[in-house]
Design an enzyme around this catalytic site. Structure first.
Site, PDB file in Angstrom:
ATOM      1  N   ASN A 100     -47.136  -2.180   1.332  1.00  0.00           N
ATOM      2  CA  ASN A 100     -47.545  -3.307   0.506  1.00  0.00           C
ATOM      3  C   ASN A 100     -47.006  -4.596   1.104  1.00  0.00           C
ATOM      4  OD1 ASN A 100     -48.232  -5.063  -1.526  1.00  0.00           O
ATOM      5  ND2 ASN A 100     -46.960  -4.133  -3.101  1.00  0.00           N
TER       6      ASN A 100
ATOM      7  N   THR B 123     -47.371  -5.597  -9.523  1.00  0.00           N
ATOM      8  CA  THR B 123     -47.124  -7.035  -9.630  1.00  0.00           C
ATOM      9  C   THR B 123     -48.405  -7.778  -9.988  1.00  0.00           C
ATOM     10  OG1 THR B 123     -45.312  -6.909  -8.026  1.00  0.00           O
ATOM     11  CG2 THR B 123     -46.302  -9.064  -8.388  1.00  0.00           C
TER      12      THR B 123
ATOM     13  N   SER C  56     -45.048   2.582  -5.018  1.00  0.00           N
ATOM     14  CA  SER C  56     -45.051   1.347  -4.254  1.00  0.00           C
ATOM     15  C   SER C  56     -46.438   1.076  -3.691  1.00  0.00           C
ATOM     16  CB  SER C  56     -44.034   1.452  -3.109  1.00  0.00           C
ATOM     17  OG  SER C  56     -44.008   0.268  -2.353  1.00  0.00           O
ATOM     18  N   GLY C  57     -46.939  -0.151  -3.906  1.00  0.00           N
ATOM     19  CA  GLY C  57     -48.258  -0.516  -3.423  1.00  0.00           C
ATOM     20  C   GLY C  57     -49.385  -0.234  -4.387  1.00  0.00           C
TER      21      GLY C  57
ATOM     22  N   SER D 155     -44.583  -6.587  -1.977  1.00  0.00           N
ATOM     23  CA  SER D 155     -43.928  -5.608  -2.843  1.00  0.00           C
ATOM     24  C   SER D 155     -42.736  -6.237  -3.558  1.00  0.00           C
ATOM     25  CB  SER D 155     -43.455  -4.410  -2.009  1.00  0.00           C
ATOM     26  OG  SER D 155     -42.742  -3.492  -2.802  1.00  0.00           O
ATOM     27  N   SER D 156     -42.674  -6.060  -4.866  1.00  0.00           N
ATOM     28  CA  SER D 156     -41.521  -6.538  -5.639  1.00  0.00           C
ATOM     29  C   SER D 156     -40.318  -5.675  -5.316  1.00  0.00           C
ATOM     30  CB  SER D 156     -41.814  -6.479  -7.142  1.00  0.00           C
ATOM     31  OG  SER D 156     -42.872  -7.327  -7.482  1.00  0.00           O
TER      32      SER D 156
ATOM     33  N   GLU E  54     -40.435   5.965  -4.901  1.00  0.00           N
ATOM     34  CA  GLU E  54     -40.410   5.741  -3.458  1.00  0.00           C
ATOM     35  C   GLU E  54     -39.941   6.975  -2.708  1.00  0.00           C
ATOM     36  OE1 GLU E  54     -39.767   0.919  -3.107  1.00  0.00           O
ATOM     37  OE2 GLU E  54     -38.161   2.253  -2.468  1.00  0.00           O
TER      38      GLU E  54
ATOM     39  N   GLY F 138     -41.899   1.204  -8.241  1.00  0.00           N
ATOM     40  CA  GLY F 138     -42.604   2.477  -8.212  1.00  0.00           C
ATOM     41  C   GLY F 138     -41.740   3.550  -7.563  1.00  0.00           C
TER      42      GLY F 138
END
Length: 703
Positions: free
Chosen positions: A333, A283, A278-279, A336-337, A571, A569
């Protein structure tokens, strides 16, 4: 391992996990007859402290796309300073001779001093003398500190998020990668006349442009086009042959069908997987790839068609809509998606983008109900409330209501974005994109009406009655607004949330709900409405970018697809629950595919071709997948089983999980964890502790 050998030593004292060291002394010691060990004395390497190894200039490591400002900033920073916090040390390590001879040491890895001065310029990690964890980390670190964020490892691109703007995505740079893809040579050769001289142009011969997301996209596009051209050539050759050969060709195709292969077809369809924690910038990378495909399509003859532009532009225009309804600020993020996205992009035989479809999955609907401190709900709520006009506020009963007045967005106390992006600007961009994508004004109004209804639904309250066994929906501003916005009466809304109808053979039975159950029913309604609305938005977008012509010509005109997968991602947070298990399970499956692609298939290919090679051990995470998804005994199977057991609870499921999985090497549950009904899974990326609260309810996902 000789005296003076440069090595990496695993160390918890370093934030990098490894420190550079030198072999100061070595001694073979016989512990008992037949058992000889190697005793090695390691000391810190003073040559690496505070100065970049080898004293290489930052300029040597910089991407050719970096400007003078980036160069000056890196020269001023000077030195790496990675190990300044490490005190001088001396460590004695005992190693068995067999491991030392094979070079298979867990905590000591060979360090190649001769390559230190060029390690930052290794565009492909395969070019490293020693390919192991500390060497890879050091190469990536030195490149990153020189603003080189892209590095290849074979066909795989590693991108490290710089968390700042980079001069890497201009039209000029995009064009250079396109020209290299078409000609097979770097643009410096194409533009030799514009270079500083013929000598410089000659020196560039044979070079490829450095790793980039454009390079990955271009490679996929060129591979697809080669497949299309080869299949077209094969078909033309077949048509020119005589009838006798045509019969032989038919017999050959039948034979191929029996074998399960078609030797007359060359694979054309390609896939690009964008994955990471994540981050990490997944995206944004997906947008970069889509922009590159749009450029290639226009170069191949794609033209704008009306105010909405061509298909390539429409695919790009869908991003602001999907981000508004599917992205949120998280701890790591700001954009974040919170859903998975697979974009299937169709190209004509000439390379023109002709259509696309978007598949979404695993929308994080639980975010609608709960957000942790420092996070936000989905962007659309903040965008609309910050941008709503007086007419919209009157129409949707908002009046003077602000973000702080709604329970679904005020619980975390976080309302802004750290990336300085304004919600009002993003709302305007989203509305413009919706108009381009074919959303009519009444459709946009209906979508916004549902968003406000969801916000008010989070404010609804229930009062207990009949000694807490039943409840009633409070008739207040929130409940009346929800009923009106959804187009139902207050009485029907109250009945649907405070009672449940059981359909039996003998007849229907209405069961009254208590306040806790009513709140859960409200949460289920909120998630159901938002999920259905998200699916509706994706459906409208697909209708715009996936034309009837695209569907009719599928597989009939040698067209092909490139699929782009933008996946969650890995997590791990302070509190991890069912959603994190689903996300991490998906990443485990992708890691397995990565292992298969990079290691297993390559080694199988070496064996088939009779190439001499040394077996490379790699972590196989199949046992983690078995722990999670194996039939009858996996975590998911056990959860499904408990969901159909009458009167089962999260606590009963957790105890059942302990009994069934306790012996698995990747599963742990300490005494302290068992008290809180928690457990840990040793994932490929590290251990993650999960809490099991509300797992049964989330798995059922019932309205």
């Amino acid at each position: 391992m000789e005296k003076g050998q440069a090595v990496w030593l695993r160390s918890t004292a370093s934030r990098w996990g490894w420190v550079p060291a030198l072999v100061h002394d070595r001694e073979e010691v016989q512990l008992k007859p037949g058992l000889i060990v190697l005793r090695v004395t390691l000391r810190d390497d003073p040559s690496t402290g505070g100065v970049a190894p080898g004293g290489s200039s930052s300029k040597d490591c910089l991407s050719p796309f970096m400007n003078d400002d980036h160069l000056r900033r890196n020269e001023i920073s000077g030195g790496d300073g990675y190990y300044n916090d490490i005190e001088p040390f001396e460590v004695v390590v005992t190693i068995d001779m067999e491991s030392a001879e094979r070079g298979e040491l867990e905590d000591i890895k060979i360090r190649d001093n001769s390559a230190q001065n060029v390690v930052g310029r290794v565009d492909d990690l395969i070019g490293l003398t020693h390919l192991h964890e500390p060497a890879i980390l050091h190469a990536l670190r030195t490149r990153y500190d020189s603003d080189v964020i892209y590095t290849c490892t074979g066909p795989i691109l590693i991108a490290i998020n710089p968390f700042k703007s980079m001069p890497l995505y201009t039209e000029e740079i995009m064009e250079r990668y396109r020209q290299q893809g078409e000609t097979g040579i770097a643009t410096e050769q194409v533009d030799a006349k514009k270079s500083e001289g013929k000598k410089k142009a000659a020196a560039d011969v044979g070079k490829r442009l450095p790793p980039h997301a454009y390079l990955i996209a271009d490679d996929a596009y060129r591979a697809m086009m080669r497949g299309i051209e080869m299949n077209q050539a094969s078909n033309r050759k077949f048509v020119r042959q005589g009838s006798g050969t045509r019969r032989e060709g038919a017999q050959q195709r039948r034979s191929n069908k029996i074998k399960g292969a078609d030797e007359n077809e060359t694979p054309t369809n390609q896939s690009i997987l964008v994955s990471g924690e994540s981050g990490a910038g997944k995206t944004v990378t997906t947008k970069i790839v889509l922009n590159y495909f749009a450029m290639l399509s226009k170069k191949a003859g794609g033209q704008d068609r009306g105010p909405g532009g061509g298909v390539e532009q429409q695919v790009l225009d869908s991003n602001p809509i999907l981000e508004a309804f599917g992205n949120a600020r998280t701890i790591r993020n700001d954009n974040s998606s919170r859903f998975g996205k697979y974009i299937d992009i169709r190209f004509s035989p000439s390379g023109k983008l002709t259509g696309a479809t978007i598949d979404t999955y695993l929308l994080e609907k639980v975010r609608l109900i709960h957000q942790t401190e420092g996070e936000r709900n989905f962007h659309v709520f903040y965008q609309f409330l910050e941008s709503a006009s007086k007419a919209e506020r009157d129409e949707y009963f908002l009046g003077d209501m602000e973000l702080e007045d709604f329970a679904l967005v005020n619980q975390s106390g976080t309302y802004d974005r750290r990336d300085m992006v304004k919600d009002t600007d993003m709302h305007t961009e989203m509305l413009d994109a919706m108009k381009i994508m074919g959303f009519k004004p009444n459709m946009i109004n209906d979508v916004m009406r549902l968003m406000v209804a969801i916000l008010y639904a989070g404010n609804m309250t229930f009062s207990e009655s009949n000694r807490g066994e039943t409840c009633v929906l409070d008739e207040n501003e929130a409940s009346l607004a929800v009923a009106s916005l959804l187009g139902v009466s207050y009485e029907k809304l109250a009945a649907s949330l405070t009672s449940r109808v059981l359909f039996l053979k003998e007849g229907n039975i209405t069961k009254e709900l208590n306040a806790r159950q009513a709140y859960k029913a409200t949460e289920a309604l909120i998630k159901s409405i938002y999920g259905a609305n998200f699916d509706y938005i994706v459906k409208i977008i697909n209708q715009r970018i996936h034309t009837e012509k695209t569907e009719k010509t599928r597989g009939k005109d040698h067209s092909a697809y490139i699929g782009v997968l933008d996946i969650f991602g890995f997590e791990t947070f302070e509190i991890n629950t069912f959603e994190q298990l689903c996300i991490n399970y998906t990443n485990e499956a992708l890691q397995q595919q990565f292992n298969r692609y990079v290691f297993k298939l390559e080694q199988d290919e070496y064996e088939r071709e009779g190439i001499l090679w040394k077996f490379i051990s790699f972590p196989d995470n199949q046992d983690v997948l078995d722990l999670i998804d194996r039939k009858h005994t996996g975590i998911i199977a056990l959860l499904d089983e408990q969901c159909i057991v009458p009167r089962s609870t999260d606590e009963k499921f957790t105890r059942y999980l302990y009994a069934k999985c306790d012996s698995h090497p990747r599963f742990t549950a300490t005494s302290a964890q068992r008290v809180d009904y928690k457990f840990s899974v040793e994932h490929y990326a590290g251990p993650v502790e999960y809490g099991t609260e509300s797992w049964l309810e989330k798995n059922k996902d019932q309205l």
